[in-house]
Design a protein around this motif. Structure first.
Motif, PDB file in Angstrom:
ATOM      1  N   PHE B  60     123.985  49.578 -52.638  1.00 18.70           N
ATOM      2  CA  PHE B  60     124.912  49.661 -51.504  1.00 18.70           C
ATOM      3  C   PHE B  60     124.286  50.457 -50.356  1.00 18.70           C
ATOM      4  CE2 PHE B  60     128.512  49.266 -54.771  1.00 18.70           C
ATOM      5  CZ  PHE B  60     128.503  47.896 -54.647  1.00 18.70           C
ATOM      6  N   THR B  63     121.556  48.197 -48.641  1.00 23.31           N
ATOM      7  CA  THR B  63     122.070  47.033 -47.900  1.00 23.31           C
ATOM      8  C   THR B  63     122.922  47.459 -46.708  1.00 23.31           C
ATOM      9  OG1 THR B  63     123.816  46.892 -49.560  1.00 23.31           O
ATOM     10  CG2 THR B  63     122.021  45.316 -49.741  1.00 23.31           C
ATOM     11  N   ILE B  64     123.844  48.405 -46.915  1.00 23.43           N
ATOM     12  CA  ILE B  64     124.781  48.741 -45.831  1.00 23.43           C
ATOM     13  C   ILE B  64     124.111  49.589 -44.746  1.00 23.43           C
ATOM     14  CG2 ILE B  64     126.938  49.953 -45.311  1.00 23.43           C
ATOM     15  CD1 ILE B  64     127.973  48.893 -48.011  1.00 23.43           C
ATOM     16  N   ALA B  67     121.772  47.318 -42.943  1.00 27.29           N
ATOM     17  CA  ALA B  67     122.442  46.403 -42.002  1.00 27.29           C
ATOM     18  C   ALA B  67     122.828  47.142 -40.723  1.00 27.29           C
ATOM     19  CB  ALA B  67     123.680  45.793 -42.655  1.00 27.29           C
ATOM     20  N   LEU B  70     119.692  47.961 -38.745  1.00 26.67           N
ATOM     21  CA  LEU B  70     119.189  46.732 -38.125  1.00 26.67           C
ATOM     22  C   LEU B  70     120.017  46.395 -36.886  1.00 26.67           C
ATOM     23  CD1 LEU B  70     117.240  44.286 -38.393  1.00 26.67           C
ATOM     24  CD2 LEU B  70     119.014  43.154 -39.717  1.00 26.67           C
ATOM     25  N   ALA B 135     127.076  42.087 -34.694  1.00 25.02           N
ATOM     26  CA  ALA B 135     127.540  41.407 -35.911  1.00 25.02           C
ATOM     27  C   ALA B 135     127.073  42.158 -37.158  1.00 25.02           C
ATOM     28  CB  ALA B 135     127.033  39.978 -35.926  1.00 25.02           C
ATOM     29  N   PHE B 136     125.836  42.647 -37.151  1.00 26.21           N
ATOM     30  CA  PHE B 136     125.338  43.377 -38.329  1.00 26.21           C
ATOM     31  C   PHE B 136     126.072  44.709 -38.508  1.00 26.21           C
ATOM     32  CE2 PHE B 136     121.735  40.448 -38.337  1.00 26.21           C
ATOM     33  CZ  PHE B 136     121.614  40.247 -39.690  1.00 26.21           C
ATOM     34  N   LEU B 139     129.474  43.948 -39.921  1.00 29.31           N
ATOM     35  CA  LEU B 139     129.315  43.592 -41.341  1.00 29.31           C
ATOM     36  C   LEU B 139     129.160  44.844 -42.194  1.00 29.31           C
ATOM     37  CD1 LEU B 139     128.679  41.319 -43.520  1.00 29.31           C
ATOM     38  CD2 LEU B 139     126.296  41.780 -43.034  1.00 29.31           C
ATOM     39  N   LEU B 143     131.893  45.827 -45.002  1.00 32.29           N
ATOM     40  CA  LEU B 143     131.469  45.820 -46.409  1.00 32.29           C
ATOM     41  C   LEU B 143     131.678  47.199 -47.026  1.00 32.29           C
ATOM     42  CD1 LEU B 143     128.180  43.697 -46.463  1.00 32.29           C
ATOM     43  CD2 LEU B 143     130.389  43.071 -47.404  1.00 32.29           C
TER      44      LEU B 143
END
Lengths: 57, 160
Positions: B60, B63-64, B67, B70, B135-136, B139, B143
Motif C-alpha cells: 500500500f 502504490t499509494i 501514485a 507521480l 487523476a493520479f 486515485l 484508494l
C-alpha cells in the motif's frame, strides 16, 4: 503517453483493490484477482475508446 | 453436510478442514485499532503495519505514495475548497473543488506535507500532463480511504 498512463493507473488501482478484497484470503488468489481486474480495466478502457472514437466531440 | 455430487462433497470437506485449522478471528484492542486507523490515513500502509500485516503495508505504501508522487511530478495540483463564485450562494464553497480536495486529502501526509511546503499549489493547467497528475492524486487519496477501511476491518476482527 495516454496508453502508458492508463496502464499505470489500472495497475495501481488493480493492485490495491485486489489486496483489500475480502474474498481473496491468500496471496495466490490476490494475484489472480488483481491480474483479472487489471485486464478488465485495460480491456474496458480500450473498448470505450474504440466506441467513442467516431463521436466528434 | 449433504451435497449434490462427489466434487461438492470433496470441496465441503476441504472447507470444513480449513475452517477447523485456522484460528478464530479476534478483534485487536481498541486503542491499537484507533491508532491503526489514524496511522492508515496519515501514512498509507502504516495502519496495516501496526496490525502486523507487513507485506500489505509495504504494498500500500509503495502504490499509494508512488501514485501521489507521480501525480505531483506530472504537474498535478493540490486542491483546496474554493469560495463560491456568487456571494449569495447558499453553500459558501465551490462544490467540485470540495470533492477534489476530499479525494486528495485521503492520502494524509502525502497531501499535507507538499501543501505545507508549497509543492503543487501553483496550478499549471498549460502543462500537457496536468490532468494526468490530478487523476493520479485523486486515485491515491480515494484508494487510501479504502485502505483505512480495510485496516479498520482487520482491527475489528472481520478479516485477516
Amino acid at each position: 503517453m495516454h496508453v502508458l498512463m492508463m496502464i499505470l493507473y489500472a495497475a495501481i488501482a488493480a493492485t490495491v483493490l485486489a489486496t483489500i478484497d475480502p474474498r481473496t484470503e491468500t496471496t495466490g488468489l490476490r494475484v489472480r484477482h488483481g491480474l483479472k481486474m487489471f485486464g478488465a480495466f485495460l480491456g474496458i478502457g480500450l473498448l470505450l475508446s474504440w466506441v467513442l472514437f467516431p463521436i466528434p466531440w | 453436510m449433504q451435497t449434490r455430487d462427489d466434487l461438492s462433497d470433496d470441496l465441503a470437506a476441504h472447507f470444513r478442514a480449513r475452517v477447523a485449522a485456522e484460528p478464530e478471528l479476534k478483534p485487536y484492542p481498541l486503542p491499537r485499532r484507533i491508532l491503526a486507523v489514524i496511522a492508515a490515513w496519515l501514512v498509507p500502509g502504516a495502519g496495516h503495519l501496526l496490525l502486523g500485516k507487513v507485506g500489505r503495508a509495504a504494498l500500500f505504501f509503495v502504490t499509494i505514495v508512488g501514485a501521489f508522487a507521480l501525480g505531483l511530478a506530472l504537474h498535478g495540483r493540490l486542491f483546496w475548497p474554493a469560495p463560491a463564485d456568487s456571494p449569495d450562494a447558499w453553500i459558501r464553497f465551490d462544490l467540485i473543488s470540495v470533492l477534489w480536495f476530499f479525494s486528495q486529502v485521503g492520502a494524509g501526509l502525502c497531501y499535507i506535507v507538499p501543501y505545507a511546503i508549497g509543492l503543487g499549489t501553483n496550478p499549471q493547467p498549460w502543462a500537457s500532463t496536468y490532468e494526468y497528475g490530478n487523476a493520479f492524486m485523486f486515485l491515491a487519496g480515494l484508494l487510501n480511504y479504502l485502505v483505512v477501511h480495510d485496516a479498520f476491518d482487520i482491527g475489528a476482527g472481520r478479516k485477516r
